[in-house]
Design an enzyme around this catalytic site. Sequence first.
Site, short mmCIF file in Angstrom:
data_model
loop_
_atom_site.label_atom_id
_atom_site.label_comp_id
_atom_site.label_asym_id
_atom_site.label_seq_id
_atom_site.Cartn_x
_atom_site.Cartn_y
_atom_site.Cartn_z
N GLU A 227 73.78 67.41 27.20
CA GLU A 227 74.41 68.03 26.03
C GLU A 227 73.74 69.39 25.89
O GLU A 227 72.59 69.49 25.48
CB GLU A 227 74.22 67.15 24.79
N CYS A 261 73.80 73.18 18.17
CA CYS A 261 74.78 73.37 19.25
C CYS A 261 76.20 73.37 18.71
O CYS A 261 77.07 74.03 19.26
CB CYS A 261 74.62 72.28 20.31
#
Length: 452
Positions: A227, A261
């Site tokens: 990720e 993110c």
Amino acid sequence: MFKSINPATGETIATHAPLSAAEIEAKVAAAHAGYARWRTSAYAERTALLSRIGDAFEANKSALAEMAVREMGKTLKSAVAEVEKCVSGFRYYAEHGPALLSDTEVQTASGSTTARWLPMGPVLAVMPWNFPYWQVVRFMAPAIMAGNVGLLKHASLTQGCAALIEDIVRQAGAPDGVFQNLAIPSDAVGGLIADDRIVAVTLTGSEGAGMKVAEAAGRALKKVVLELGGSDPFIVMPSADVAKAAKVAVTARTQNAGQSCICAKRFIVHADVHDDFLARFSDGMQAVKIDDPMTDGTDMGPLSSVEQRDTVVSQIAEAEGEGARLLFGGEAIDRAGAWMTPGVLVDVPPEGAFAKQEIFGPIAMVFRVPDIDAAIALANDVPFGLGSSVWTTEAAEQERFAREIEAGMTAVNAMLASVPEAPFGGVKRSGHGRELGPWGLHEFMNLKAVMR
């Protein structure tokens, strides 16, 4: 030596010694031995442990939250919310784990086949500082439920958080080797991935870190979940509630001081509502209260470090060098620590290098587009594909965005957020694999066919 530096003051609050080679070996050996026992544990034993860990996180909520504030600067309110989300994550897998691991019977021409989920072994997790608890729980809870064991390599900034997690898991009665913290530098990760006793690795972090981990995992032929970064679009169309969209946009850009993110980073606004949105959004960004992160009412604390703050400031200069215009903010605040003001960039050349970067701080890029085709094209014109948020009441537009935006997640008329029940992850250079829900549970499991 790892240093925990309070980004609100610049003061060193603790030091943490890295593990020696012998200590690393002892922990890996303990994980290997612990897995040999835990892999055959009953589901009831696993769910009971997850419930106890969740209860322990809840009981230690204040200590956990305050440690996160001191080590990486998030507000106390957001740190408490993060710990509460962790509790929900443990309880989700405790409640639903056994059903998610149930066998599936398949009839074939030659008879019956049972598809069965089985554990794989010790999983190494390389985790970041921005959500020092939730990122860990996203790997730990499903690993424990699966019958795997976990080794955590946390960020150098948040070694206090990492040690606290390990202490709490141990106090909750986790058997030896089921979960351990590894206080090690990044350059020790490759050797661990190559170790035959570790079967898989998961990383949340930068593109650069992801490439190194993926390369090491590829050489060792090991499963990896990544990720990585994101430059999430936040698209506003004419049918949207512009006032609500602008209000949510401020939170979406400044939560965790913009260090997430899945923070909205590129605001792509239809020409018909662009000026209205920009005015409301600018007012909201300028009204963000920057103060001591331990104080009630603070909207945004410092960034995680002076180095991170300076990186964001230098990115703004790069944008201006390409012709972008800074409407306001984006300045380092003259005080000890890693403080800066939120800011808004406009006139960013879409074809320039800067428009395709991720800004890990409270700086927004606002773009004007003439129609939905241009909005989708601009949204996809980056190397990332993590999340997205779209604002429209038109069902046809919602469906086009859901189908055509190249991202692992799309929120409709809402700010994107992770939840225990739904898959989390991205495409393109934002990584591959999924966390959370049944998908995260199954990532590091052996789906075995038993044919009778």
